[in-house]
Design a protein around this motif. Sequence first.
Motif, PDB file in Angstrom:
ATOM      1  N   GLY A  46       0.804  -1.216   0.000  1.00 49.99           N
ATOM      2  CA  GLY A  46       0.000   0.000   0.000  1.00 49.99           C
ATOM      3  C   GLY A  46       0.836   1.265   0.000  1.00 49.99           C
ATOM      4  N   GLY A  47       0.139   2.415   0.113  1.00 50.37           N
ATOM      5  CA  GLY A  47       0.797   3.713   0.169  1.00 50.37           C
ATOM      6  C   GLY A  47       1.457   4.125  -1.124  1.00 50.37           C
ATOM      7  N   LEU A  48       0.920   3.700  -2.253  1.00 52.73           N
ATOM      8  CA  LEU A  48       1.563   3.942  -3.542  1.00 52.73           C
ATOM      9  C   LEU A  48       1.203   5.311  -4.095  1.00 52.73           C
ATOM     10  CD1 LEU A  48       0.911   0.444  -5.177  1.00 52.73           C
ATOM     11  CD2 LEU A  48       3.029   1.255  -4.123  1.00 52.73           C
ATOM     12  N   SER A  49       2.207   5.999  -4.648  1.00 54.35           N
ATOM     13  CA  SER A  49       1.986   7.284  -5.309  1.00 54.35           C
ATOM     14  C   SER A  49       1.830   7.129  -6.811  1.00 54.35           C
ATOM     15  CB  SER A  49       3.163   8.229  -5.024  1.00 54.35           C
ATOM     16  OG  SER A  49       3.307   8.448  -3.636  1.00 54.35           O
ATOM     17  N   TYR A  50       2.227   5.985  -7.329  1.00 53.90           N
ATOM     18  CA  TYR A  50       2.119   5.680  -8.749  1.00 53.90           C
ATOM     19  C   TYR A  50       1.194   4.481  -8.942  1.00 53.90           C
ATOM     20  CZ  TYR A  50       6.455   8.420  -9.075  1.00 53.90           C
ATOM     21  OH  TYR A  50       7.402   9.412  -8.996  1.00 53.90           O
ATOM     22  N   ILE A  51       0.838   4.223 -10.191  1.00 52.79           N
ATOM     23  CA  ILE A  51       0.111   3.012 -10.540  1.00 52.79           C
ATOM     24  C   ILE A  51       1.134   1.996 -11.038  1.00 52.79           C
ATOM     25  CG2 ILE A  51      -1.599   1.989 -12.094  1.00 52.79           C
ATOM     26  CD1 ILE A  51      -3.008   4.718 -12.119  1.00 52.79           C
ATOM     27  N   PRO A  52       1.432   0.950 -10.272  1.00 58.10           N
ATOM     28  CA  PRO A  52       2.431  -0.028 -10.698  1.00 58.10           C
ATOM     29  C   PRO A  52       1.880  -0.940 -11.783  1.00 58.10           C
ATOM     30  CG  PRO A  52       1.490  -0.710  -8.613  1.00 58.10           C
ATOM     31  CD  PRO A  52       0.886   0.634  -8.933  1.00 58.10           C
ATOM     32  N   VAL A  53       2.736  -1.280 -12.749  1.00 52.34           N
ATOM     33  CA  VAL A  53       2.327  -2.050 -13.920  1.00 52.34           C
ATOM     34  C   VAL A  53       3.375  -3.123 -14.210  1.00 52.34           C
ATOM     35  CG1 VAL A  53       1.769  -1.966 -16.394  1.00 52.34           C
ATOM     36  CG2 VAL A  53       1.187  -0.023 -14.915  1.00 52.34           C
ATOM     37  N   LEU A  54       2.918  -4.304 -14.589  1.00 48.79           N
ATOM     38  CA  LEU A  54       3.775  -5.329 -15.177  1.00 48.79           C
ATOM     39  C   LEU A  54       3.348  -5.504 -16.621  1.00 48.79           C
ATOM     40  CD1 LEU A  54       5.803  -7.741 -15.139  1.00 48.79           C
ATOM     41  CD2 LEU A  54       3.849  -9.179 -14.480  1.00 48.79           C
ATOM     42  N   ALA A  55       4.302  -5.361 -17.546  1.00 52.72           N
ATOM     43  CA  ALA A  55       4.032  -5.549 -18.973  1.00 52.72           C
ATOM     44  C   ALA A  55       4.993  -6.610 -19.497  1.00 52.72           C
ATOM     45  CB  ALA A  55       4.210  -4.238 -19.735  1.00 52.72           C
ATOM     46  N   ALA A  56       4.500  -7.826 -19.658  1.00 52.16           N
ATOM     47  CA  ALA A  56       5.324  -8.941 -20.141  1.00 52.16           C
ATOM     48  C   ALA A  56       4.840  -9.318 -21.536  1.00 52.16           C
ATOM     49  CB  ALA A  56       5.231 -10.132 -19.188  1.00 52.16           C
ATOM     50  N   PHE A  57       5.691  -9.087 -22.531  1.00 50.84           N
ATOM     51  CA  PHE A  57       5.321  -9.247 -23.934  1.00 50.84           C
ATOM     52  C   PHE A  57       5.861 -10.553 -24.511  1.00 50.84           C
ATOM     53  CE2 PHE A  57       5.887  -4.666 -23.140  1.00 50.84           C
ATOM     54  CZ  PHE A  57       4.645  -4.183 -23.520  1.00 50.84           C
ATOM     55  N   ASP A  58       5.266 -10.963 -25.614  1.00 48.05           N
ATOM     56  CA  ASP A  58       5.756 -12.089 -26.394  1.00 48.05           C
ATOM     57  C   ASP A  58       6.578 -11.554 -27.580  1.00 48.05           C
ATOM     58  OD1 ASP A  58       6.154 -14.668 -27.289  1.00 48.05           O
ATOM     59  OD2 ASP A  58       4.048 -15.107 -27.670  1.00 48.05           O
ATOM     60  N   HIS A  59       7.299 -12.441 -28.238  1.00 46.72           N
ATOM     61  CA  HIS A  59       7.968 -12.192 -29.521  1.00 46.72           C
ATOM     62  C   HIS A  59       9.082 -11.146 -29.473  1.00 46.72           C
ATOM     63  CE1 HIS A  59       5.242 -14.917 -31.424  1.00 46.72           C
ATOM     64  NE2 HIS A  59       4.191 -14.206 -31.088  1.00 46.72           N
ATOM     65  N   GLU A  60       9.691 -10.943 -28.302  1.00 41.51           N
ATOM     66  CA  GLU A  60      10.854 -10.052 -28.237  1.00 41.51           C
ATOM     67  C   GLU A  60      12.031 -10.640 -29.005  1.00 41.51           C
ATOM     68  OE1 GLU A  60      14.682  -8.440 -26.713  1.00 41.51           O
ATOM     69  OE2 GLU A  60      13.946 -10.500 -26.626  1.00 41.51           O
ATOM     70  N   GLU A  61      12.151 -11.956 -28.987  1.00 45.60           N
ATOM     71  CA  GLU A  61      13.318 -12.597 -29.589  1.00 45.60           C
ATOM     72  C   GLU A  61      13.339 -12.515 -31.107  1.00 45.60           C
ATOM     73  OE1 GLU A  61      15.794 -13.349 -28.012  1.00 45.60           O
ATOM     74  OE2 GLU A  61      15.221 -13.836 -25.949  1.00 45.60           O
ATOM     75  N   ASN A  62      12.237 -12.121 -31.728  1.00 47.51           N
ATOM     76  CA  ASN A  62      12.252 -11.954 -33.178  1.00 47.51           C
ATOM     77  C   ASN A  62      11.762 -10.578 -33.605  1.00 47.51           C
ATOM     78  OD1 ASN A  62       9.509 -12.262 -32.768  1.00 47.51           O
ATOM     79  ND2 ASN A  62       9.362 -14.261 -33.757  1.00 47.51           N
ATOM     80  N   GLY A  63      11.926  -9.565 -32.739  1.00 48.80           N
ATOM     81  CA  GLY A  63      11.686  -8.189 -33.160  1.00 48.80           C
ATOM     82  C   GLY A  63      10.507  -7.472 -32.556  1.00 48.80           C
ATOM     83  N   SER A  64       9.654  -8.162 -31.806  1.00 47.01           N
ATOM     84  CA  SER A  64       8.543  -7.537 -31.064  1.00 47.01           C
ATOM     85  C   SER A  64       7.410  -7.025 -31.937  1.00 47.01           C
ATOM     86  CB  SER A  64       9.050  -6.371 -30.190  1.00 47.01           C
ATOM     87  OG  SER A  64       9.915  -6.839 -29.179  1.00 47.01           O
TER      88      SER A  64
END
Length: 437
Positions: A259-277
């Motif tokens: 708690g007590g967060l000043s920001y909105i925390p985000v996790l962004a885990a993408f596919d296909h980074e290994e061939n250019g995204s």
Amino acid sequence: MSSEPARLETAPFDRGHTDDLMSFLAASPSPYHAVANAAARLEKAGFRQVEEADAWDGTSGGKYVLRGGAIIAWYVPEGAEPHTPFRIIGAHTDSPNLRVKPQPDMGAHGWRQVAVEIYGGPLLNSWLDRDLGLAGRLSLRDGTSRLVSIDRPLLRVPQLAIHMDRSIHEKGLQLDKQRHMQPIWGLGDSVDEGDLIAFLEQETGLAAGEVTGWDLMTHSVEPPAHLGRDRELVAGPRMDNLLSVHAGTAALAAASARGGLSYIPVLAAFDHEENGSQADTGADGPLLGSVLERSVFARGGTYEDRARAFAATVCLSSDTGHAVHPNYAERHDPTHHPRANGGPILKVNVNQRYATDGSGRAVFAAACERAGVPWQTFVSNNAMPCGTTIGPITAARHGIRTVDIGVAILSMHSARELCGADDPYLLANALVAFLEE
């Protein structure tokens, strides 16, 4: 008045986090399994899935969306304004491997084989003479999909005996991606079309003919393991980049619970980074921007609020980097030698293969200081080409200040990679401090 950042009262993760990482790696043989496992962990932390096709509300709490091999999760604190900035942990779920072709059944000379295509840039020799399983996603006739994982020795890419290639001593191992990398999985003089998919239908309890599409890949069935005299190392598959996906998931759950967060925390885990995204589930696609914008608008925001939020947002692009190799130290920059268990690395390249600049360095340094975590810097040798990450893509596509970081490993893009046993939890603690800062 001191300008030093306040320290975390407690560092939430220790060696138990590394043990949990090993379980996560073993349970995630494909990007689809990785996002399903990350989602299950977030569900336990109180997050709930929202569908992209549904209307979103602006209520507080943890939410996530799934699209194929990608997951975007975020936590809206109580009282968050429409223009509240985001703190993003970026990562990717895919790893180089061998992927099954649309017509998978092949063979010759009494051997049954599976036709595969090379995905990304794997160290091909690391896939030779290794017991391989098969995992991924099956698309069904009714429009649904089913995850599948055959986690037992099923396939093998046999290496040619030294007696039949004496030139290997002079020329080194030379592998043709088409001719030499097709695994065997049985014996038989005839090739039966549909044999592999029929086998998978039977293994998963599906009716014959129910599977109409597939995204399948090989994986080593050897489990992750501690290594070294004092068990100070970890060997395992897909550390690039499930190590960061696991750390980001744990950090997001921990930060939202504290708690007590000043920001909105985000996790962004993408596919296909290994061939250019460049995919709808890749960092170069619209997924992240769409999710962030809809979060702003769901809280009653305007385009002005969106612009304000993005302007103050920071992303840590977390991906593995190179520890100094004791047998090839000359390949590294002479003044930058990241070591295993030396803490997370800050990745810098002035030609923007990494997105880090001086202001980003300050953000990362403050997070590590607050977490009480040591950190290191990686820069490529000027004579060597530099890899890249989702960092520059995220910065350029969304106008978000982005910093490239990660954990230093050996054997990157091998079927089995190596890291220090302390570095995964040191990274996770730094990520919590970043999200809470």
